[in-house]
Design a protein around this motif. Structure first.
Motif, PDB file in Angstrom:
ATOM      1  N   ALA A 100       7.316  13.724  -5.526  1.00 54.32           N
ATOM      2  CA  ALA A 100       7.233  13.110  -6.854  1.00 54.32           C
ATOM      3  C   ALA A 100       8.363  12.115  -7.060  1.00 54.32           C
ATOM      4  CB  ALA A 100       7.266  14.192  -7.933  1.00 54.32           C
ATOM      5  N   VAL A 101       9.551  12.452  -6.555  1.00 54.36           N
ATOM      6  CA  VAL A 101      10.707  11.548  -6.681  1.00 54.36           C
ATOM      7  C   VAL A 101      10.436  10.236  -5.943  1.00 54.36           C
ATOM      8  CG1 VAL A 101      13.159  11.263  -6.175  1.00 54.36           C
ATOM      9  CG2 VAL A 101      12.292  13.485  -6.935  1.00 54.36           C
ATOM     10  N   ALA A 102       9.861  10.345  -4.746  1.00 51.60           N
ATOM     11  CA  ALA A 102       9.543   9.128  -3.984  1.00 51.60           C
ATOM     12  C   ALA A 102       8.556   8.255  -4.748  1.00 51.60           C
ATOM     13  CB  ALA A 102       8.963   9.510  -2.624  1.00 51.60           C
ATOM     14  N   LEU A 103       7.575   8.881  -5.414  1.00 52.85           N
ATOM     15  CA  LEU A 103       6.595   8.111  -6.180  1.00 52.85           C
ATOM     16  C   LEU A 103       7.251   7.473  -7.399  1.00 52.85           C
ATOM     17  CD1 LEU A 103       3.610   7.290  -6.319  1.00 52.85           C
ATOM     18  CD2 LEU A 103       3.206   9.299  -7.751  1.00 52.85           C
ATOM     19  N   TRP A 104       8.113   8.222  -8.114  1.00 47.43           N
ATOM     20  CA  TRP A 104       8.837   7.648  -9.248  1.00 47.43           C
ATOM     21  C   TRP A 104       9.643   6.432  -8.820  1.00 47.43           C
ATOM     22  CZ3 TRP A 104      10.903  13.160 -10.602  1.00 47.43           C
ATOM     23  CH2 TRP A 104       9.963  13.827 -11.396  1.00 47.43           C
ATOM     24  N   ASN A 105      10.295   6.549  -7.674  1.00 44.63           N
ATOM     25  CA  ASN A 105      11.157   5.461  -7.224  1.00 44.63           C
ATOM     26  C   ASN A 105      10.367   4.250  -6.749  1.00 44.63           C
ATOM     27  OD1 ASN A 105      13.237   7.168  -7.824  1.00 44.63           O
ATOM     28  ND2 ASN A 105      13.882   7.527  -5.724  1.00 44.63           N
ATOM     29  N   THR A 128       3.830  10.174 -13.216  1.00 44.86           N
ATOM     30  CA  THR A 128       3.904  11.639 -13.183  1.00 44.86           C
ATOM     31  C   THR A 128       2.501  12.237 -13.288  1.00 44.86           C
ATOM     32  OG1 THR A 128       6.085  11.602 -14.241  1.00 44.86           O
ATOM     33  CG2 THR A 128       4.879  13.681 -14.305  1.00 44.86           C
ATOM     34  N   GLY A 129       1.677  11.683 -14.188  1.00 42.35           N
ATOM     35  CA  GLY A 129       0.306  12.145 -14.340  1.00 42.35           C
ATOM     36  C   GLY A 129      -0.533  11.890 -13.100  1.00 42.35           C
ATOM     37  N   LEU A 130      -0.359  10.726 -12.470  1.00 43.09           N
ATOM     38  CA  LEU A 130      -1.119  10.414 -11.257  1.00 43.09           C
ATOM     39  C   LEU A 130      -0.760  11.359 -10.116  1.00 43.09           C
ATOM     40  CD1 LEU A 130      -0.965   6.494 -11.323  1.00 43.09           C
ATOM     41  CD2 LEU A 130      -2.986   7.927 -11.688  1.00 43.09           C
ATOM     42  N   TYR A 131       0.514  11.681 -10.027  1.00 39.98           N
ATOM     43  CA  TYR A 131       0.938  12.645  -9.002  1.00 39.98           C
ATOM     44  C   TYR A 131       0.267  13.997  -9.244  1.00 39.98           C
ATOM     45  CZ  TYR A 131       3.888  15.750  -6.226  1.00 39.98           C
ATOM     46  OH  TYR A 131       4.323  16.689  -5.330  1.00 39.98           O
ATOM     47  N   ALA A 132       0.283  14.443 -10.508  1.00 39.45           N
ATOM     48  CA  ALA A 132      -0.311  15.737 -10.843  1.00 39.45           C
ATOM     49  C   ALA A 132      -1.798  15.762 -10.529  1.00 39.45           C
ATOM     50  CB  ALA A 132      -0.076  16.053 -12.321  1.00 39.45           C
ATOM     51  N   VAL A 133      -2.512  14.691 -10.882  1.00 36.78           N
ATOM     52  CA  VAL A 133      -3.948  14.631 -10.625  1.00 36.78           C
ATOM     53  C   VAL A 133      -4.237  14.713  -9.130  1.00 36.78           C
ATOM     54  CG1 VAL A 133      -5.938  13.093 -10.660  1.00 36.78           C
ATOM     55  CG2 VAL A 133      -4.598  13.415 -12.724  1.00 36.78           C
ATOM     56  N   ARG A 171       0.804  -1.225   0.000  1.00 41.60           N
ATOM     57  CA  ARG A 171       0.000   0.000   0.000  1.00 41.60           C
ATOM     58  C   ARG A 171       0.838   1.277   0.000  1.00 41.60           C
ATOM     59  NH1 ARG A 171      -4.859  -1.326  -1.830  1.00 41.60           N
ATOM     60  NH2 ARG A 171      -5.782  -3.084  -0.710  1.00 41.60           N
ATOM     61  N   ARG A 172       2.143   1.170  -0.167  1.00 41.64           N
ATOM     62  CA  ARG A 172       2.995   2.353  -0.035  1.00 41.64           C
ATOM     63  C   ARG A 172       2.666   3.428  -1.075  1.00 41.64           C
ATOM     64  NH1 ARG A 172       8.607   0.780  -0.997  1.00 41.64           N
ATOM     65  NH2 ARG A 172       7.597  -0.676  -2.427  1.00 41.64           N
ATOM     66  N   ARG A 173       2.426   3.022  -2.309  1.00 42.90           N
ATOM     67  CA  ARG A 173       2.148   4.011  -3.351  1.00 42.90           C
ATOM     68  C   ARG A 173       0.825   4.725  -3.099  1.00 42.90           C
ATOM     69  NH1 ARG A 173       2.531   0.107  -8.310  1.00 42.90           N
ATOM     70  NH2 ARG A 173       1.894  -1.331  -6.664  1.00 42.90           N
TER      71      ARG A 173
END
Length: 423
Positions: free
Chosen positions: A345-350, A362-367, A234-236
């Motif tokens: 955003a970097v944490a999500l990319w990683n 990247t799109g999910l982060y923006a939304v 569930r981290r993401r």
């Protein structure tokens, strides 16, 4: 790697980081000038502030749908120029064209049509440039690269203000040429200098394509979302929840500060609107150190500490109810916000499961960030209606504190995962 190879790699990282920052600087220059001047164009046709606000918020609404879609589409694109540059090479000049047309419209209908077209194209190119950071930059150095990009985009606020100050009154239509030409020139630099088919993430995606168990090279957007929701890890999802909560707190602190200054501090409209100006400088100064802290102490810890500083600063504003004290509070809060925005955003990319889905993430982060920006001010505004303006900063602090609790839990899951992988 030899010492020479390490040095060459660092130089390459710096070069591509500056090029990506330049692309986003050009894009955001048009966005910020759009936000500054298009409301004036709308006021030539409508008198309702609500209608103006609704039409100006349309670009964020479009972004919620467009950005994840184009991120996923670019993830699944394979060309000799790569997967992002082909769209940018076409989209940036088209965006410049629609931007140039804005002041030449002669009716509300044509203005709105051009606004929609510009917003569609501009929302298409924005996540593609941002996605080149994880494409080219190794995971451990992405925070530094993202800090440089954020600094470049923040500077566009100053650039747009300078154009408005020195050019608009004398040349109201010509002023739109400056950001548009900048976008066109940077497009030329991008085409000449960047081929993202050479990026590490693109090469990794090609390898993953050849080893895909089902033989499919495309990863559908619905599959990515389904994996995100159903995965036992569930981290993401928790990180996206953090983005939603803190995004709400951040946008509420920015969008409601003017009425707060007028109602609680007794300032004029202009004086209240200027309360956040010093905090913009504080954010710029804190951006790169926030990246270095993440590399030294860990991204989740830095994000959590930044949000905690933001929450404490907001809560302190309840005690220090003076204009000077509020400016100091917002400067401290901006430093904390920098620790979040540079690293989240970097944490999500990683955490992305594959190099093939970086654009989609990247799109999910923006939304999620935009949804926080939509819901946060509305939620805090509703609470203010119940409790009064005096408590507004504390209300924002509570929302930020909820984000801190989520990131603390996420940090525990991360440590458990690390321990299980090492055992």
């Amino acid at each position: 790697m030899t010492e020479t190879q390490v040095r060459d790699s660092a130089v390459s990282h710096r070069k591509i980081t500056l090029l990506i920052a330049l692309v986003l600087f050009a894009q955001e220059s048009t966005w910020n000038f759009y936000d500054n001047q298009v409301p004036v164009l709308l006021r030539e046709h409508v008198t309702s502030a609500a209608v103006v606000g609704l039409l100006m918020g349309m670009d964020n609404l479009l972004g919620i749908f467009v950005q994840p879609w184009i991120g996923n589409r670019s993830d699944n694109t394979r060309t000799r120029w790569g997967r992002r540059v082909p769209y940018l090479a076409v989209g940036m000049p088209v965006a410049a064209l629609f931007f140039l047309l804005l002041p030449w419209t002669t009716s509300l209908a044509t203005l709105v049509v051009v606004m929609v077209l510009y917003a569609l194209v501009a929302n298409t190119i924005r996540p593609l440039a941002e996605s080149m950071v994880p494409d080219f930059i190794a995971p451990q150095r992405r925070s530094r690269a993202n800090a440089v990009v954020k600094i470049a985009t923040s500077l566009t606020i100053i650039v747009a203000s300078l154009i408005s100050l020195f050019v608009v009154d004398e040349h109201p239509r010509g002023a739109f040429v400056i950001p548009a030409v900048t976008l066109l020139l940077v497009t030329g630099v991008l085409i000449v200098k960047v081929r993202d088919n050479r990026s590490a993430a693109y090469q990794a995606a090609l390898i993953e394509d050849t080893t895909a168990s089902n033989g499919e090279t495309d990863v559908p957007f619905r599959q990515i979302v389904a994996d995100l929701v159903t995965d036992r890890d569930r981290r993401r999802l928790l990180l996206l929840l953090t983005v939603l909560l803190f995004g709400g707190a951040w946008f509420a602190s920015r969008s409601l500060i003017t009425p707060y200054g007028m109602e609680v501090l007794g300032l004029t409209r202009g004086e209240a609107g200027g309360l956040t100006l010093p905090s913009g400088v504080a954010y710029l100064l804190a951006a790169y150190p926030a990246a270095l802290c993440a590399e030294r102490f860990g991204r989740l810890r830095t994000i959590g500490a930044g949000m905690a500083l933001f929450a404490v600063a907001m809560a302190a504003g309840l005690i220090v109810r003076t204009p000077t004290g509020t400016v100091v509070v917002f400067c401290l809060a901006a430093v904390g916000a920098a620790a979040f925005t540079i690293n989240a955003a970097v944490a999500l990319w990683n955490m992305a499961p594959s190099s093939r889905v970086l654009g989609t993430y990247t799109g999910l982060y923006a939304v999620t960030w935009y949804l926080g920006g939509f819901g946060g001010p509305a939620l805090i505004g509703a609470v203010v209606d119940l409790t009064g303006w005096t408590w507004m900063l504390l209300d924002i602090a509570v929302l930020a504190a909820l984000a801190v609790l989520v990131i603390v839990y996420l940090g525990r899951l991360q440590r458990r995962r690390t321990t299980s992988l090492l055992s």
